[in-house]
Design an enzyme around this catalytic site. Structure first.
Site, short mmCIF file in Angstrom:
data_model
loop_
_atom_site.label_atom_id
_atom_site.label_comp_id
_atom_site.label_asym_id
_atom_site.label_seq_id
_atom_site.Cartn_x
_atom_site.Cartn_y
_atom_site.Cartn_z
N HIS A 54 -16.99 -34.80 -33.51
CA HIS A 54 -16.30 -34.94 -34.81
C HIS A 54 -16.92 -36.05 -35.64
CE1 HIS A 54 -12.64 -35.10 -37.44
NE2 HIS A 54 -13.01 -36.39 -37.53
N GLU A 55 -17.09 -37.23 -35.06
CA GLU A 55 -17.60 -38.37 -35.83
C GLU A 55 -19.05 -38.16 -36.24
OE1 GLU A 55 -13.87 -39.97 -35.67
OE2 GLU A 55 -15.57 -40.49 -36.95
N HIS A 106 -19.14 -36.29 -39.30
CA HIS A 106 -18.98 -37.16 -40.49
C HIS A 106 -20.30 -37.79 -40.87
CE1 HIS A 106 -14.75 -36.91 -41.15
NE2 HIS A 106 -14.38 -37.51 -40.02
N HIS A 152 -13.34 -34.13 -43.58
CA HIS A 152 -12.25 -33.52 -42.81
C HIS A 152 -11.88 -32.17 -43.43
CE1 HIS A 152 -10.72 -37.57 -41.09
NE2 HIS A 152 -11.56 -36.98 -40.28
#
Lengths: 117, 426
Positions: free
Chosen positions: B140-141, B144, B150
């Site tokens: 997930h990170e 980013h 998101h």
């Protein structure tokens, strides 16, 4: 540094488990909403004004993307959602409405060489 | 300059604007990015090896769907590392954002490529079903850092809230398309591509035929799941890991002679060929007469030059078409000889439908796809589809064995992506 005295660190003091302060009231909820991009920072950080229309609107949007009743009220379900583990990166406003559900990919075909990753 | 003077993602980034609205912004223009788990940021919950392994897997999962490589760099000066990861509690790693302890915020990512994990959270390895999966948070990170914001789309890895994962964490179709909007699709040429047939008996005892599609490049390969329009999760892998006895890299061709009485599979490389035993999953050591493999192509297929560009087997005609340069050789497998009228120019046997829109010579692969019931010529990142009988029933004016205009391979076979060599064994 973490404190220890014996060479094998067997006496390493277990870290005090810090727990995040639960979001339990309006001011904490307001800080949550501004921290993650759902509302502007509350006027005069640290002080909380009465829940205005803007706050209710922010709550309503937050509730909607989290599949909660979009009442604009700070109810228990909304507080529970705010307290869930999450990433610290803010939610960009443009994603607020991205609630469509993509067709799920069917499970993978057990190929000739099944490999569990 | 201090990394943290910028705001947290998803603010403006250093790439020019113009990204799709809400779809994020491309963060890196380089092909290979370096990363490091910083020494002062080790977690106290998992071994360092486990932490590095999980991050290596997380980066690999992104490189399996976009043309980006990630390399762990333990030696370069910290300031030159593209993505630095670390754990901390409360005030951590010089970061202006203080972690809140167990619960709520478990990690965050900075625009310049730093990722921090709250070590008060209970991070667990992928094999555990308790706590917070470090792999899932890391993927997930990294999303980013690569530029994805998101989304609340069900099933996306980029949902802001942690959702305990089922048995297997993978990037779903929409996440793949989102990141490919920023970085493009994977392109590249293949050494060979083929469908591997296997016959099975179903519960009624009927013989059923199934197939899997394989793409080979250098010393690794992918299984392509036609039904799911993607490569198998976890591919590519080393050729030697999956195919025993064949050359470790740069194969020229694969041919499967498949008739009512014959079921022979051959790999070609240089001036030699190997026969593969489907049952034993390895190459034959020798043929029925005790003659050992590999053999010379000139012996097994008289009249065929080597090294080859590629070859494929035409089941209907029971010919093997061998390709070399701008020529094609039709080899009759029943008479074990090249047809008298060959070799011919490729453009003569497979004429272009659209003038000048033809691979002409030196193709990478000639691949018969059971999924598409067609032959495709691969060259570089493009393919030319050969006219089928079905095509000609609809459009009788099409030339027999004509080739349709070229198309990008990546628009028909998706996510056939390289990963960094250091992660091939994962």
């Amino acid at each position: 540094e973490t404190l220890f005295h014996s060479r094998d660190r067997s006496d390493l003091a277990p870290p005090l488990l810090r727990r995040a302060t639960p979001i339990a009231d309006l001011s904490a909820a307001q800080r949550f909403l501004s921290k993650y991009g759902w509302a502007e920072a509350p006027p005069g950080a640290g002080s909380v004004g009465p829940p205005g229309a803007a706050l209710a609107e922010a709550l309503r949007k937050f509730q909607k993307v989290n599949a909660l009743p979009a009442s604009g009220e700070l109810d228990a379900a909304t507080l529970a959602t705010m307290n869930r583990p999450r990433c610290g990166v803010p939610d960009p406003r443009s994603q607020l409405m991205a609630t469509s559900t993509a067709p799920r990919t069917p499970p993978s075909l057990p190929g000739r060489r099944p490999r569990a990753r | 300059p201090k990394r943290f003077l910028q705001t947290l993602l998803p603010g403006p980034r250093r790439q020019p604007k113009g990204s799709p609205q809400g779809g994020g912004t491309r963060a890196f223009a380089k092909k290979t990015l370096t990363w490091r788990l910083v020494g002062e940021g080790y977690s106290s919950q998992l071994s360092v090896e486990d932490q590095r392994y999980i991050f290596r897997l997380a980066f690999r999962m992104w490189s399996e769907v976009i043309p980006l490589d990630f390399r762990e760099d333990l030696t370069a000066p910290g300031a030159t590392i593209d993505i630095q990861l670390g754990f901390g509690r409360g005030r951590h790693l010089g970061c202006p954002r203080v972690f809140d302890g167990s619960g709520q915020e478990f990690a965050h990512a900075w625009r310049l490529g730093d990722i921090h994990f709250d070590d008060d959270e209970h991070f667990t390895p992928p094999t555990s079903d308790r706590g917070i999966s470090l792999l899932k948070v890391a993927v997930h990170e990294i999303g980013h850092v690569l530029g994805l914001p998101h989304t609340y789309r069900t099933g996306s890895i980029m949902q802001p809230n942690y959702i305990p994962q089922g048995p297997a964490l993978e990037l779903d179709w929409s996440d793949r398309k989102a990141i490919q909007k920023l970085y493009g699709s994977c392109e590249g040429s293949f050494d060979t591509a083929f469908d591997w047939i296997r016959t099975e008996r179903n519960q009624h005892g009927d013989v059923t035929v199934r197939f899997s599609t394989y793409f080979f490049r250098n010393s690794w390969y992918w299984l392509y799941e036609n039904r799911n329009n993607r490569t198998r999760y976890g591919d590519p892998v080393h050729i030697l890991a999956g195919w025993h006895g064949v050359p470790a890299q740069s194969l020229d061709a694969f041919v499967h002679i498949w008739t009512w009485t014959r079921d022979e599979r051959y790999f070609f490389k240089g001036n030699q060929y190997w026969r593969y035993d489907s049952e034993k999953d390895q190459t034959h050591a020798e043929d029925e007469r005790g003659k050992s493999y590999p053999k010379l192509i000139s012996e097994g297929f008289p009249g065929i030059p080597s090294p080859l560009d590629t070859a494929y087997y035409d089941r209907r005609k029971q010919f093997i078409y061998f390709f070399k340069g701008s020529f094609v050789f039709a080899f009759d497998v029943n008479r074990n000889q090249v047809l008298g009228s060959y070799p011919k120019k490729m453009t003569e046997v497979f004429p272009a439908i659209e003038p000048q829109n033809h691979p002409f010579r030196s193709i990478d692969s000639a691949y018969y796809s059971f999924a598409h019931k067609s032959v495709f010529f691969f060259k570089g990142s493009l393919y030319w589809k050969v006219v089928t009988d079905a095509d000609r029933r609809q459009r009788p004016w099409l030339p027999s064995n004509g080739v349709f205009p070229k198309q990008p391979i990546s628009e028909k076979w998706f996510d056939v992506c390289d990963v960094h060599a250091s992660t091939l064994n994962m």
